[in-house]
Design a protein around this motif. Structure first.
Motif, PDB file in Angstrom:
ATOM      1  N   PRO A  96       2.043   5.918   5.081  1.00 13.39           N
ATOM      2  CA  PRO A  96       1.234   7.128   5.385  1.00 13.39           C
ATOM      3  C   PRO A  96      -0.281   6.822   5.894  1.00 13.39           C
ATOM      4  O   PRO A  96      -0.715   5.838   5.030  1.00 13.39           O
ATOM      5  N   VAL A  97      -0.700   7.065   6.944  1.00 15.93           N
ATOM      6  CA  VAL A  97      -2.076   6.736   7.412  1.00 15.93           C
ATOM      7  C   VAL A  97      -2.962   7.812   7.869  1.00 15.93           C
ATOM      8  O   VAL A  97      -2.322   8.828   8.455  1.00 15.93           O
ATOM      9  N   THR A  98      -3.991   7.860   7.479  1.00 13.94           N
ATOM     10  CA  THR A  98      -4.997   8.894   7.843  1.00 13.94           C
ATOM     11  C   THR A  98      -6.099   8.187   8.803  1.00 13.94           C
ATOM     12  O   THR A  98      -6.726   7.249   8.324  1.00 13.94           O
ATOM     13  N   VAL A  99      -6.466   8.690   9.857  1.00 14.85           N
ATOM     14  CA  VAL A  99      -7.576   8.252  10.825  1.00 14.85           C
ATOM     15  C   VAL A  99      -8.719   9.288  10.690  1.00 14.85           C
ATOM     16  O   VAL A  99      -8.574  10.397  10.937  1.00 14.85           O
ATOM     17  N   THR A 100      -9.683   8.721  10.247  1.00 15.14           N
ATOM     18  CA  THR A 100     -10.753   9.642   9.868  1.00 15.14           C
ATOM     19  C   THR A 100     -11.442   9.830  11.229  1.00 15.14           C
ATOM     20  O   THR A 100     -11.762   9.008  12.160  1.00 15.14           O
ATOM     21  N   ARG A 101     -11.520  11.151  11.498  1.00 18.63           N
ATOM     22  CA  ARG A 101     -12.310  11.313  12.733  1.00 18.63           C
ATOM     23  C   ARG A 101     -13.576  12.647  12.579  1.00 18.63           C
ATOM     24  O   ARG A 101     -13.238  13.596  11.875  1.00 18.63           O
ATOM     25  N   SER A 102     -14.767  12.361  13.258  1.00 17.05           N
ATOM     26  CA  SER A 102     -15.734  13.213  13.081  1.00 17.05           C
ATOM     27  C   SER A 102     -15.437  14.676  13.694  1.00 17.05           C
ATOM     28  O   SER A 102     -14.735  14.592  14.646  1.00 17.05           O
ATOM     29  N   ALA A 103     -15.724  15.716  12.976  1.00 16.10           N
ATOM     30  CA  ALA A 103     -15.439  17.051  13.304  1.00 16.10           C
ATOM     31  C   ALA A 103     -16.759  17.792  13.917  1.00 16.10           C
ATOM     32  O   ALA A 103     -17.875  16.999  13.953  1.00 16.10           O
ATOM     33  N   GLY A 104     -16.594  18.857  14.502  1.00 17.63           N
ATOM     34  CA  GLY A 104     -17.629  19.732  14.935  1.00 17.63           C
ATOM     35  C   GLY A 104     -18.788  19.838  13.982  1.00 17.63           C
ATOM     36  O   GLY A 104     -19.905  19.864  14.298  1.00 17.63           O
ATOM     37  N   LEU A 105     -18.677  20.032  12.706  1.00 13.29           N
ATOM     38  CA  LEU A 105     -19.506  20.094  11.811  1.00 13.29           C
ATOM     39  C   LEU A 105     -20.529  18.742  11.798  1.00 13.29           C
ATOM     40  O   LEU A 105     -21.667  19.141  11.588  1.00 13.29           O
ATOM     41  N   LEU A 161       0.873  -1.058   0.016  1.00 17.11           N
ATOM     42  CA  LEU A 161      -0.077  -0.208   0.116  1.00 17.11           C
ATOM     43  C   LEU A 161       0.848   1.308   0.058  1.00 17.11           C
ATOM     44  O   LEU A 161       2.010   1.335   0.548  1.00 17.11           O
ATOM     45  N   ASP A 162       0.519   2.254  -0.619  1.00 18.04           N
ATOM     46  CA  ASP A 162       1.051   3.729  -0.677  1.00 18.04           C
ATOM     47  C   ASP A 162       0.472   4.695   0.273  1.00 18.04           C
ATOM     48  O   ASP A 162       0.926   5.653   0.728  1.00 18.04           O
ATOM     49  N   GLY A 163      -0.748   4.155   1.065  1.00 17.67           N
ATOM     50  CA  GLY A 163      -1.357   4.719   1.845  1.00 17.67           C
ATOM     51  C   GLY A 163      -2.609   3.947   2.550  1.00 17.67           C
ATOM     52  O   GLY A 163      -3.162   3.065   1.878  1.00 17.67           O
ATOM     53  N   LEU A 164      -3.358   4.436   3.940  1.00 17.74           N
ATOM     54  CA  LEU A 164      -4.372   3.524   4.481  1.00 17.74           C
ATOM     55  C   LEU A 164      -5.497   4.626   4.946  1.00 17.74           C
ATOM     56  O   LEU A 164      -4.634   5.421   5.794  1.00 17.74           O
TER      57      LEU A 164
END
Length: 464
Positions: A75-84, A53-56
């Motif tokens: 490279p890893v991105t953890v999706t987190r819910s925001a104030g919106l 993988l190039d990213g997750l």
């Protein structure tokens, strides 16, 4: 080369993430869908085993379940819910005629809840918040919501956990606080850009200078230098490098930064130095330089090699244009692979069957190891070998006729034009299957084994 990004999502969220990824081009997605949280770890491990993988991209729960499995350089991105996303959940409640409070919320940070509640002028005393805790079971979260509902008589809860939704099904309405389409799309694009930047960094130009230390102690300096060059030429990890003489006692290698990162195990050790000591009987030092031009790279590499020569034992240093120096890198570590002669007669028989030279097949095997299971297009394979795109397509056809490539679908790199066919190389598996064949005479590692070229396929090195 097409980027490969993995997504670990709950099965019920697959369509949302798929829609968010619709605007990405030049990216191939590998999905891990799960129904229960205890499925996450095994399914993610399976993805990492079968695909480079190039990213997750994944949520907080999947990340907590498998973070120890993730390669440190991925490279890893953890999706987190925001104030919106929380504000939108409250808007949906108001649209259904429900009061904004009392309400029980999980997964969101306390600061986010306070900020949104203040902006909407809500009674903070009638809002319960349970921040995300990776070790907290779903049953405890459900119990937290139940206690609040019993105490304040709330009509609904806001949650990001699919387990909470399932637990309250048919009993208490649960509004999703999951990140919305725009948030997910922005995170996917940011991850793709980081992955592309990492790949571009790995493709930066670099140079390595290998010197025979204390040349006055070498009885035959020319012979030692030629032996050092042959050793590098016969190591597949250096197959994509351009190798030249550098004076009477040195060899220079031009390559991408990623090649040197691989042979030094991320600038930790350089096993070829120990191989040179054992095989040639001379002490070899090395220096690496990374900069914006070939001239700068060579100058930095020579400075690094001179620094390594001041030590009493074989070693190497890296100097970057910014002035950062890394070292010393010792000779310890896992040894690198020699070319086809280390495989015995197996690769020679395979090369004869395919109709390629053993040197070319050895380079293809080195490319396959670098891909680490990732599929490749004919154009990308041609770029790795330094040949034209038509030659790359002809090479794929020749390998396909012998069963050494496996079709892996296609990828749409650009919006316009036809998709590119993808193939997975199978040379390593074919060599492993024939590894029990007895070696013939003269099949020892070393010698001039990498020098019988295949025309332009071997054009990236001086082994012609």
């Amino acid at each position: 080369m097409t980027l490969v990004i993995g997504l670990v999502v709950h099965r019920s969220h697959h369509r949302l993430f798929q829609e968010a990824a619709r605007t990405l081009t030049g990216v191939r997605l590998e999905w891990v869908d799960y129904e229960a949280e205890d499925e996450i770890r095994a399914r993610t491990a399976g993805l990492l085993d079968r695909q480079r993988l190039d990213g997750l991209l994944l949520g907080p729960v999947p990340y907590a379940r498998c973070r120890d499995l993730l390669p440190p350089d991925l490279p890893v991105t953890v999706t987190r819910s925001a104030g919106l996303d929380l504000a939108l959940a409250w808007c949906r409640a108001l649209a259904r005629g429900w009061p904004a409070t009392p309400v029980s919320i999980d997964t969101f940070d306390q600061e986010t809840v306070d900020e949104v509640a203040a902006a909407l002028d809500l009674d903070r005393e009638r809002i319960a918040c349970l921040p995300f805790d990776p070790d907290q079971p779903v049953a405890e979260i459900v119990e937290f919501h139940r206690r609040f509902l019993d105490r304040f008589g709330g009509r609904y809860v806001i949650s990001v956990r699919t387990g909470v939704v399932a637990a309250f099904a048919g009993a208490v309405p649960v509004l999703s606080g999951l990140a919305g389409l725009g948030t997910i799309r922005a995170e996917l694009h940011e991850l793709a850009l980081r992955s592309q930047s990492k790949r571009a960094s790995e493709r930066r130009f670099a140079a390595g200078v290998f010197l025979i230390a204390k040349p006055e102690r070498s009885a035959n300096l020319d012979r030692a230098r030629i032996g050092l060059m042959n050793m590098l030429l016969n190591t597949p990890e250096y197959a994509d490098g351009w190798i030249e003489d550098r004076g009477r006692r040195g060899v220079i290698v031009f390559a991408h930064q990623a090649l040197f990162e691989a042979v030094t195990h991320n600038w930790v050790s350089l096993p070829v130095l120990a191989q040179a000591q054992d095989t040639l009987g001379v002490r070899v030092v090395a220096g690496f330089g990374v900069g914006p031009s070939a001239r700068t790279c060579v100058a930095l590499a020579e400075r690094a090699a001179n620094r390594a020569e001041q030590d009493d034992s074989p070693g190497a240093y890296l100097i970057e244009e910014s002035g950062v120096m890394i070292g010393p890198m010792g000779p310890a570590g896992h040894p690198l692979h020699f070319t086809y002669r280390a495989h015995g007669a197996g690769i020679e028989r395979l090369a004869e069957r395919v109709g390629l030279s053993p040197a070319t097949l050895s380079r293809l095997a080195a490319v396959e190891r670098g891909l680490d299971g990732q599929a490749v297009s004919p154009s990308d394979l041609a770029g790795s070998l330094g040949i034209t795109d038509p030659s790359g397509r002809r090479l794929i056809r020749k390998l396909s006729e012998s069963g050494l490539v496996i079709p892996e679908g296609s990828a749409q790199v650009n919006r316009k034009g036809r998709p590119s066919r993808l193939y997975r190389l199978g040379i390593g598996a074919a060599l492993a299957a024939g590894a029990t064949a007895p070696a013939g005479p003269g099949d020892a590692a070393g010698g001039d084994g990498g020098r019988d070229g295949d025309g332009p396929v071997d054009g990236g090195r001086r082994d012609g």
